[in-house]
Design a protein around this motif. Structure first.
Motif, PDB file in Angstrom:
ATOM      1  N   SER A 156       0.776  -1.309   0.039  1.00 20.29           N
ATOM      2  CA  SER A 156      -0.050   0.227  -0.200  1.00 20.29           C
ATOM      3  C   SER A 156       0.853   1.229   0.066  1.00 20.29           C
ATOM      4  O   SER A 156       0.420   2.297  -0.022  1.00 20.29           O
ATOM      5  N   GLY A 157       2.277   1.097   0.114  1.00 19.06           N
ATOM      6  CA  GLY A 157       3.014   2.218   0.158  1.00 19.06           C
ATOM      7  C   GLY A 157       3.412   2.835  -1.099  1.00 19.06           C
ATOM      8  O   GLY A 157       2.829   2.712  -2.268  1.00 19.06           O
ATOM      9  N   ALA A 158       4.170   3.859  -1.119  1.00 19.45           N
ATOM     10  CA  ALA A 158       4.584   4.834  -2.129  1.00 19.45           C
ATOM     11  C   ALA A 158       5.165   3.884  -3.322  1.00 19.45           C
ATOM     12  O   ALA A 158       4.648   3.993  -4.527  1.00 19.45           O
ATOM     13  N   VAL A 159       6.252   3.134  -2.791  1.00 21.69           N
ATOM     14  CA  VAL A 159       6.728   2.126  -4.126  1.00 21.69           C
ATOM     15  C   VAL A 159       5.735   1.078  -4.513  1.00 21.69           C
ATOM     16  O   VAL A 159       5.357   0.671  -5.514  1.00 21.69           O
ATOM     17  N   GLY A 160       5.544   0.225  -3.286  1.00 20.54           N
ATOM     18  CA  GLY A 160       4.633  -0.992  -3.816  1.00 20.54           C
ATOM     19  C   GLY A 160       3.291  -0.671  -4.500  1.00 20.54           C
ATOM     20  O   GLY A 160       2.901  -1.348  -5.417  1.00 20.54           O
ATOM     21  N   SER A 161       2.663   0.363  -4.108  1.00 21.67           N
ATOM     22  CA  SER A 161       1.615   0.585  -4.893  1.00 21.67           C
ATOM     23  C   SER A 161       1.826   0.955  -6.317  1.00 21.67           C
ATOM     24  O   SER A 161       0.705   0.514  -7.224  1.00 21.67           O
ATOM     25  N   ALA A 162       2.609   1.677  -6.603  1.00 23.93           N
ATOM     26  CA  ALA A 162       3.057   1.845  -8.103  1.00 23.93           C
ATOM     27  C   ALA A 162       3.480   0.476  -8.670  1.00 23.93           C
ATOM     28  O   ALA A 162       3.162   0.295  -9.928  1.00 23.93           O
ATOM     29  N   VAL A 163       4.099  -0.249  -7.853  1.00 20.90           N
ATOM     30  CA  VAL A 163       4.871  -1.537  -8.536  1.00 20.90           C
ATOM     31  C   VAL A 163       3.502  -2.529  -9.238  1.00 20.90           C
ATOM     32  O   VAL A 163       3.464  -3.042 -10.236  1.00 20.90           O
ATOM     33  N   GLY A 164       2.482  -2.512  -8.040  1.00 20.32           N
ATOM     34  CA  GLY A 164       1.618  -3.647  -8.464  1.00 20.32           C
ATOM     35  C   GLY A 164       0.621  -2.885  -9.526  1.00 20.32           C
ATOM     36  O   GLY A 164       0.153  -3.761 -10.477  1.00 20.32           O
ATOM     37  N   GLN A 165       0.242  -1.573  -9.623  1.00 23.13           N
ATOM     38  CA  GLN A 165      -0.450  -1.092 -10.712  1.00 23.13           C
ATOM     39  C   GLN A 165       0.513  -1.120 -12.179  1.00 23.13           C
ATOM     40  O   GLN A 165      -0.293  -1.353 -13.124  1.00 23.13           O
ATOM     41  N   ILE A 166       1.914  -0.812 -12.200  1.00 22.71           N
ATOM     42  CA  ILE A 166       2.548  -1.027 -13.203  1.00 22.71           C
ATOM     43  C   ILE A 166       2.481  -2.289 -13.722  1.00 22.71           C
ATOM     44  O   ILE A 166       2.419  -2.695 -15.027  1.00 22.71           O
ATOM     45  N   ALA A 167       2.407  -3.122 -12.706  1.00 21.11           N
ATOM     46  CA  ALA A 167       2.599  -4.859 -13.188  1.00 21.11           C
ATOM     47  C   ALA A 167       1.246  -5.134 -13.785  1.00 21.11           C
ATOM     48  O   ALA A 167       1.092  -5.935 -14.616  1.00 21.11           O
ATOM     49  N   LYS A 168       0.098  -4.628 -13.279  1.00 19.86           N
ATOM     50  CA  LYS A 168      -1.219  -5.049 -13.868  1.00 19.86           C
ATOM     51  C   LYS A 168      -1.302  -4.331 -15.421  1.00 19.86           C
ATOM     52  O   LYS A 168      -1.776  -4.958 -16.156  1.00 19.86           O
ATOM     53  N   ILE A 169      -0.537  -3.102 -15.373  1.00 17.73           N
ATOM     54  CA  ILE A 169      -0.729  -2.530 -16.841  1.00 17.73           C
ATOM     55  C   ILE A 169       0.058  -3.363 -17.885  1.00 17.73           C
ATOM     56  O   ILE A 169      -0.012  -3.379 -19.059  1.00 17.73           O
ATOM     57  N   GLN A 170       1.014  -4.138 -17.232  1.00 13.39           N
ATOM     58  CA  GLN A 170       1.934  -5.120 -18.163  1.00 13.39           C
ATOM     59  C   GLN A 170       1.102  -6.510 -18.582  1.00 13.39           C
ATOM     60  O   GLN A 170       1.614  -7.260 -19.163  1.00 13.39           O
ATOM     61  N   GLY A 171      -0.057  -6.690 -17.653  1.00 14.33           N
ATOM     62  CA  GLY A 171      -0.838  -7.950 -18.032  1.00 14.33           C
ATOM     63  C   GLY A 171      -0.607  -8.942 -16.921  1.00 14.33           C
ATOM     64  O   GLY A 171      -0.913 -10.178 -17.145  1.00 14.33           O
ATOM     65  N   CYS A 172       0.017  -8.502 -15.685  1.00 14.66           N
ATOM     66  CA  CYS A 172       0.437  -9.525 -14.805  1.00 14.66           C
ATOM     67  C   CYS A 172      -0.780 -10.013 -13.671  1.00 14.66           C
ATOM     68  O   CYS A 172      -1.825  -8.854 -13.569  1.00 14.66           O
ATOM     69  N   ARG A 173      -0.811 -11.167 -13.248  1.00 14.01           N
ATOM     70  CA  ARG A 173      -1.434 -11.239 -11.865  1.00 14.01           C
ATOM     71  C   ARG A 173      -0.489 -10.604 -10.845  1.00 14.01           C
ATOM     72  O   ARG A 173       0.435 -10.925 -10.617  1.00 14.01           O
ATOM     73  N   VAL A 174      -1.246 -10.011 -10.016  1.00 13.03           N
ATOM     74  CA  VAL A 174      -0.335  -9.081  -8.980  1.00 13.03           C
ATOM     75  C   VAL A 174      -1.010  -9.419  -7.593  1.00 13.03           C
ATOM     76  O   VAL A 174      -2.412  -9.181  -7.482  1.00 13.03           O
ATOM     77  N   VAL A 175      -0.225  -9.716  -6.824  1.00 14.20           N
ATOM     78  CA  VAL A 175      -0.584  -9.973  -5.346  1.00 14.20           C
ATOM     79  C   VAL A 175       0.379  -9.095  -4.426  1.00 14.20           C
ATOM     80  O   VAL A 175       1.431  -9.148  -4.504  1.00 14.20           O
ATOM     81  N   LEU A 319       6.574   5.767  10.398  1.00 14.13           N
ATOM     82  CA  LEU A 319       6.542   5.048   8.982  1.00 14.13           C
ATOM     83  C   LEU A 319       7.419   3.665   9.229  1.00 14.13           C
ATOM     84  O   LEU A 319       7.032   2.721   8.724  1.00 14.13           O
ATOM     85  N   LEU A 320       8.382   3.725  10.201  1.00 10.21           N
ATOM     86  CA  LEU A 320       9.057   2.505  10.328  1.00 10.21           C
ATOM     87  C   LEU A 320       8.327   1.471  11.237  1.00 10.21           C
ATOM     88  O   LEU A 320       8.708   0.410  11.324  1.00 10.21           O
ATOM     89  N   GLU A 321       7.152   1.715  11.484  1.00  6.41           N
ATOM     90  CA  GLU A 321       6.376   0.969  12.201  1.00  6.41           C
ATOM     91  C   GLU A 321       5.311   0.550  11.485  1.00  6.41           C
ATOM     92  O   GLU A 321       3.956  -0.046  12.045  1.00  6.41           O
ATOM     93  N   GLY A 322       5.036   1.221  10.335  1.00  4.28           N
ATOM     94  CA  GLY A 322       3.918   1.010   9.394  1.00  4.28           C
ATOM     95  C   GLY A 322       2.794   1.874   9.858  1.00  4.28           C
ATOM     96  O   GLY A 322       1.530   1.274   9.336  1.00  4.28           O
ATOM     97  N   ARG A 323       2.865   2.746  10.245  1.00  6.44           N
ATOM     98  CA  ARG A 323       1.824   3.407  10.738  1.00  6.44           C
ATOM     99  C   ARG A 323       1.273   4.476   9.495  1.00  6.44           C
ATOM    100  O   ARG A 323       0.253   5.088   9.592  1.00  6.44           O
ATOM    101  N   ASN A 324       1.973   4.822   8.570  1.00  6.83           N
ATOM    102  CA  ASN A 324       1.750   5.604   7.563  1.00  6.83           C
ATOM    103  C   ASN A 324       0.750   4.882   6.499  1.00  6.83           C
ATOM    104  O   ASN A 324       0.924   3.545   6.485  1.00  6.83           O
TER     105      ASN A 324
END
Ligand SMILES: NC(=O)c1ccc[n+]([C@@H]2O[C@H](COP(=O)([O-])OP(=O)(O)OC[C@H]3O[C@@H](n4cnc5c(N)ncnc54)[C@H](OP(=O)(O)O)[C@@H]3O)[C@@H](O)[C@H]2O)c1
Length: 338
Positions: A156-175, A319-324
């Motif tokens: 759900s974070g800054a990097v991960g949320s973009a990774v998943g959506q870009i992978a969907k755009i590439q036609g992947c199954r994303v978990v 952030l280091l405890e996942g509160r963001n």
């Protein structure tokens, strides 16, 4: 303009998790730009996991922050005085002024922003360093192919949320893998991931076995630790693992036991660490593609904005405890575009 600058400086080096006592808020005279320099008013300050490493004693891939020095960080600001030919008063820019209300720079690496193209805060998130990390790490190292399964942690974070959506755009199954029901729900319902495993509520190996029936072709690792160990048991032949971050260890005082590398050998998998500052040549491609996907509504983002420079230390600790929940930003002063 005020006559004083406010800064957050590093007061002591934390042993383990930082506390607010490791930071000091000081007032200094407002700096004046010299020839070839600009003075910027900070509007937004980016808070990022790498800042924890900068608080340590030893050198990592970049120099640490010296005691008494201003904490480093990406910023979006307004030029309030310019003695630099490429910048004028009133320009909105993305730079690296750190945890302070005003900063002087020589304009190196400072990027002009156009608020008509995207909200200026996105230059610190989905159209900034974290978004580019996702783009380069996934496309250049992960090399996902349509139909493959991509797993990303800190989803759900800054990097991960973009990774998943870009992978969907590439036609992947994303978990995704994320902490808590709300973050997992957001990743699936708002961002369109196929599934998300809540590592705080279920065994990660069990959750990934259930949601990745064809195994894992690409694992974009943001956390290291137990999630990496679970993923390795499920990788396919020729899997790729862009090793982006190990946030589960940033506050550790002792090295945790490493994973079992046998699946890497058996599956001829690639695991490659990368630091995004080595890939600045990819910036034009990143801005073109992610800028277009953002405008088309195919790339969504979420920001978690805390108010005031004084709130920055507690927010980084959180952030280091996942509160963001989303890209963590500090609103330092008025955003003239809002
Ligand atoms: N290699 C590079 O050049 C580069 C560049 C940018 C970022 N990174 C790395 O990318 C990763 C993500 O950064 P980001 O900016 O996108 O941050 P972020 O995901 O917006 O925020 C950090 C998230 O990490 C998770 N987290 C915190 N402590 C954790 C722990 N002990 N175990 C597991 N997860 C934990 C939390 O999410 P949950 O609540 O879901 O656990 C937290 O919200 C970090 O490791 C960062 O260092 C690397």
């Amino acid at each position: 303009m005020p006559l004083v600058n406010r800064q957050v400086v590093l007061k002591s080096r934390p042993g383990g998790a930082p506390t607010t006592a490791d930071f000091d808020i000081v007032e200094t005279p407002l700096p004046a730009p010299g020839d070839g320099e600009i003075l910027c008013r900070t509007i937004y300050l980016s808070l990022d996991p790498y800042m924890r490493g900068r608080m340590n004693e030893g050198r990592s891939y970049a120099a640490n922050v010296a005691l008494g020095q201003v904490m480093v960080g990406g910023t979006v600001g307004e030029v309030v005085e310019s003695k630099h030919p490429a910048f004028a008063k009133g320009d909105l820019v993305a730079g690296y002024d750190g945890w302070q209300a005003y900063g002087v720079s020589k304009g190196v690496g400072v990027r002009q922003l156009d608020p008509k193209r995207a909200p200026i805060s996105t230059a610190l998130g989905v159209l900034g360093m974290p978004g580019m990390t996702a783009y380069v790490g996934l496309l250049d190292i992960g090399r996902p192919k349509s139909g493959e399964t991509v797993v990303v942690s800190a989803a759900s974070g800054a990097v991960g949320s973009a990774v998943g959506q870009i992978a969907k755009i590439q036609g992947c199954r994303v978990v995704g893998v994320a902490g808590g029901h709300t973050k997992c729900g957001y990743v699936v319902d708002e961002l369109g991931f196929d599934a998300c495993v809540d590592y705080k509520a279920e065994d990660v190996f069990g959750g990934l076995s259930r949601t990745c029936p064809q195994g894992i072709d690409v694992y974009f690792d943001n956390v290291g630790g137990d999630v990496l160990k679970a993923v390795l048991r499920l990788i396919n032949v020729n899997a790729r693992i862009p090793l982006c971050g190990i946030i589960s260890q940033y506050n550790a005082t002792e090295l945790p036991p490493g994973p079992n590398w046998a699946p890497i050998l058996i599956n001829r998998a690639l695991i490659k660490g990368f630091i995004i500052s080595d890939h600045l040549d990819r910036m034009p491609d990143f801005l073109r593609d992610c800028g277009a996907w953002l405008r088309e509504g195919r790339l969504k983002y979420r920001e978690d904005v805390v108010a005031g420079l004084a709130a920055a230390p507690a927010a980084l600790i959180g952030l280091l405890e996942g509160r963001n929940f989303g890209k963590l930003l500090v609103s330092v002063s008025h955003d003239p575009t809002r």
